[in-house]
Scaffold this motif. Structure first.
Motif, PDB file in Angstrom:
ATOM      1  N   ARG A   1      11.034  -9.679  -1.010  1.00  0.00           N
ATOM      2  CA  ARG A   1      10.604  -8.289  -0.846  1.00  0.00           C
ATOM      3  C   ARG A   1       9.296  -8.011  -1.576  1.00  0.00           C
ATOM      4  NH1 ARG A   1      15.926  -4.511  -0.328  1.00  0.00           N
ATOM      5  NH2 ARG A   1      16.779  -5.654   1.428  1.00  0.00           N
ATOM      6  N   ASP A   2       9.097  -8.646  -2.728  1.00  0.00           N
ATOM      7  CA  ASP A   2       7.827  -8.493  -3.442  1.00  0.00           C
ATOM      8  C   ASP A   2       6.675  -9.063  -2.620  1.00  0.00           C
ATOM      9  OD1 ASP A   2       8.970  -7.168  -5.567  1.00  0.00           O
ATOM     10  OD2 ASP A   2       8.981  -8.919  -6.905  1.00  0.00           O
ATOM     11  N   ILE A   3       6.921 -10.179  -1.932  1.00  0.00           N
ATOM     12  CA  ILE A   3       5.897 -10.768  -1.066  1.00  0.00           C
ATOM     13  C   ILE A   3       5.551  -9.795   0.057  1.00  0.00           C
ATOM     14  CG2 ILE A   3       5.478 -12.569   0.663  1.00  0.00           C
ATOM     15  CD1 ILE A   3       7.004 -14.497  -1.206  1.00  0.00           C
ATOM     16  N   ALA A   4       6.560  -9.218   0.677  1.00  0.00           N
ATOM     17  CA  ALA A   4       6.319  -8.264   1.761  1.00  0.00           C
ATOM     18  C   ALA A   4       5.578  -7.039   1.244  1.00  0.00           C
ATOM     19  CB  ALA A   4       7.647  -7.853   2.393  1.00  0.00           C
ATOM     20  N   ARG A   5       5.968  -6.556   0.083  1.00  0.00           N
ATOM     21  CA  ARG A   5       5.315  -5.383  -0.512  1.00  0.00           C
ATOM     22  C   ARG A   5       3.847  -5.684  -0.803  1.00  0.00           C
ATOM     23  NH1 ARG A   5       8.798  -4.767  -4.436  1.00  0.00           N
ATOM     24  NH2 ARG A   5      10.146  -3.452  -3.192  1.00  0.00           N
ATOM     25  N   THR A   6       3.579  -6.853  -1.349  1.00  0.00           N
ATOM     26  CA  THR A   6       2.215  -7.245  -1.681  1.00  0.00           C
ATOM     27  C   THR A   6       1.363  -7.372  -0.421  1.00  0.00           C
ATOM     28  OG1 THR A   6       3.036  -8.450  -3.608  1.00  0.00           O
ATOM     29  CG2 THR A   6       0.817  -8.961  -2.888  1.00  0.00           C
ATOM     30  N   LYS A   7       1.904  -8.002   0.619  1.00  0.00           N
ATOM     31  CA  LYS A   7       1.162  -8.136   1.872  1.00  0.00           C
ATOM     32  C   LYS A   7       0.858  -6.782   2.492  1.00  0.00           C
ATOM     33  CE  LYS A   7       2.605 -12.738   3.352  1.00  0.00           C
ATOM     34  NZ  LYS A   7       3.332 -13.506   4.392  1.00  0.00           N
ATOM     35  N   SER A   8       1.820  -5.864   2.402  1.00  0.00           N
ATOM     36  CA  SER A   8       1.613  -4.520   2.957  1.00  0.00           C
ATOM     37  C   SER A   8       0.478  -3.802   2.247  1.00  0.00           C
ATOM     38  CB  SER A   8       2.886  -3.690   2.841  1.00  0.00           C
ATOM     39  OG  SER A   8       3.912  -4.244   3.613  1.00  0.00           O
ATOM     40  N   ILE A   9       0.458  -3.901   0.936  1.00  0.00           N
ATOM     41  CA  ILE A   9      -0.566  -3.208   0.162  1.00  0.00           C
ATOM     42  C   ILE A   9      -1.936  -3.847   0.384  1.00  0.00           C
ATOM     43  CG2 ILE A   9      -1.311  -2.627  -2.181  1.00  0.00           C
ATOM     44  CD1 ILE A   9       1.699  -2.293  -2.823  1.00  0.00           C
ATOM     45  N   ILE A  10      -1.976  -5.174   0.528  1.00  0.00           N
ATOM     46  CA  ILE A  10      -3.244  -5.849   0.839  1.00  0.00           C
ATOM     47  C   ILE A  10      -3.792  -5.342   2.173  1.00  0.00           C
ATOM     48  CG2 ILE A  10      -4.263  -8.060   1.530  1.00  0.00           C
ATOM     49  CD1 ILE A  10      -2.513  -9.380  -0.625  1.00  0.00           C
ATOM     50  N   SER A  11      -2.924  -5.231   3.180  1.00  0.00           N
ATOM     51  CA  SER A  11      -3.394  -4.765   4.482  1.00  0.00           C
ATOM     52  C   SER A  11      -3.795  -3.293   4.433  1.00  0.00           C
ATOM     53  CB  SER A  11      -2.338  -5.003   5.562  1.00  0.00           C
ATOM     54  OG  SER A  11      -1.197  -4.229   5.321  1.00  0.00           O
ATOM     55  N   GLU A  12      -3.111  -2.487   3.616  1.00  0.00           N
ATOM     56  CA  GLU A  12      -3.508  -1.090   3.449  1.00  0.00           C
ATOM     57  C   GLU A  12      -4.902  -0.995   2.842  1.00  0.00           C
ATOM     58  OE1 GLU A  12      -0.679   0.956   1.020  1.00  0.00           O
ATOM     59  OE2 GLU A  12       0.913   0.800   2.513  1.00  0.00           O
ATOM     60  N   LYS A  13      -5.155  -1.810   1.832  1.00  0.00           N
ATOM     61  CA  LYS A  13      -6.465  -1.784   1.175  1.00  0.00           C
ATOM     62  C   LYS A  13      -7.566  -2.249   2.120  1.00  0.00           C
ATOM     63  CE  LYS A  13      -5.025  -2.066  -3.600  1.00  0.00           C
ATOM     64  NZ  LYS A  13      -5.798  -1.143  -4.393  1.00  0.00           N
ATOM     65  N   LYS A  14      -7.278  -3.244   2.967  1.00  0.00           N
ATOM     66  CA  LYS A  14      -8.264  -3.708   3.941  1.00  0.00           C
ATOM     67  C   LYS A  14      -8.571  -2.616   4.960  1.00  0.00           C
ATOM     68  CE  LYS A  14      -7.475  -8.673   3.756  1.00  0.00           C
ATOM     69  NZ  LYS A  14      -6.981  -9.856   4.468  1.00  0.00           N
ATOM     70  N   ALA A  15      -7.535  -1.918   5.420  1.00  0.00           N
ATOM     71  CA  ALA A  15      -7.740  -0.840   6.384  1.00  0.00           C
ATOM     72  C   ALA A  15      -8.534   0.303   5.752  1.00  0.00           C
ATOM     73  CB  ALA A  15      -6.395  -0.336   6.893  1.00  0.00           C
ATOM     74  N   GLN A  16      -8.247   0.584   4.499  1.00  0.00           N
ATOM     75  CA  GLN A  16      -8.958   1.636   3.787  1.00  0.00           C
ATOM     76  C   GLN A  16     -10.439   1.271   3.626  1.00  0.00           C
ATOM     77  OE1 GLN A  16      -7.522   2.376  -0.198  1.00  0.00           O
ATOM     78  NE2 GLN A  16      -6.863   4.427   0.425  1.00  0.00           N
ATOM     79  N   ALA A  17     -10.698   0.012   3.323  1.00  0.00           N
ATOM     80  CA  ALA A  17     -12.083  -0.437   3.147  1.00  0.00           C
ATOM     81  C   ALA A  17     -12.826  -0.402   4.480  1.00  0.00           C
ATOM     82  CB  ALA A  17     -12.095  -1.846   2.568  1.00  0.00           C
ATOM     83  N   ALA A  18     -12.124  -0.673   5.571  1.00  0.00           N
ATOM     84  CA  ALA A  18     -12.754  -0.672   6.891  1.00  0.00           C
ATOM     85  C   ALA A  18     -13.144   0.751   7.312  1.00  0.00           C
ATOM     86  CB  ALA A  18     -11.823  -1.282   7.926  1.00  0.00           C
ATOM     87  N   LYS A  19     -12.364   1.731   6.881  1.00  0.00           N
ATOM     88  CA  LYS A  19     -12.666   3.121   7.220  1.00  0.00           C
ATOM     89  C   LYS A  19     -13.921   3.615   6.521  1.00  0.00           C
ATOM     90  CE  LYS A  19      -8.224   5.162   8.350  1.00  0.00           C
ATOM     91  NZ  LYS A  19      -7.217   6.155   7.940  1.00  0.00           N
ATOM     92  N   GLN A  20     -14.168   3.123   5.341  1.00  0.00           N
ATOM     93  CA  GLN A  20     -15.288   3.630   4.533  1.00  0.00           C
ATOM     94  C   GLN A  20     -16.578   3.027   4.904  1.00  0.00           C
ATOM     95  OE1 GLN A  20     -14.133   2.976   0.507  1.00  0.00           O
ATOM     96  NE2 GLN A  20     -12.541   4.541   0.573  1.00  0.00           N
TER      97      GLN A  20
END
Length: 70
Positions: free
Chosen positions: A51-70
């Protein structure tokens, strides 16, 4: 109430998250190896690491999407 772990993960940089993901993947491999050899004592740790792996991957993808928006 949001998960405390997820909020802790969100404060980390993408590089720190990638390092943590690598460490968790290694730990998951070691736990699988212990399970196969019958040496695994704390079986709940397997679920927590997964679950920690899944949580970490989710947050990495959130940060990438956030960076793409900016």
């Amino acid at each position: 109430m949001p998960n405390k772990l997820a909020t802790d993960f969100r404060t980390k940089t993408p590089d720190e998250l990638q390092t943590q993901l690598d460490e968790l993947s290694k730990e998951q491999f070691n736990l699988r190896f212990q399970k196969a050899n019958g040496q695994l004592e704390n079986t709940a740790r397997v679920r927590k690491v997964r679950r920690d792996i899944a949580r970490t991957k989710s947050i990495i993808s959130e940060k990438k999407a956030q960076a793409a928006k900016q």
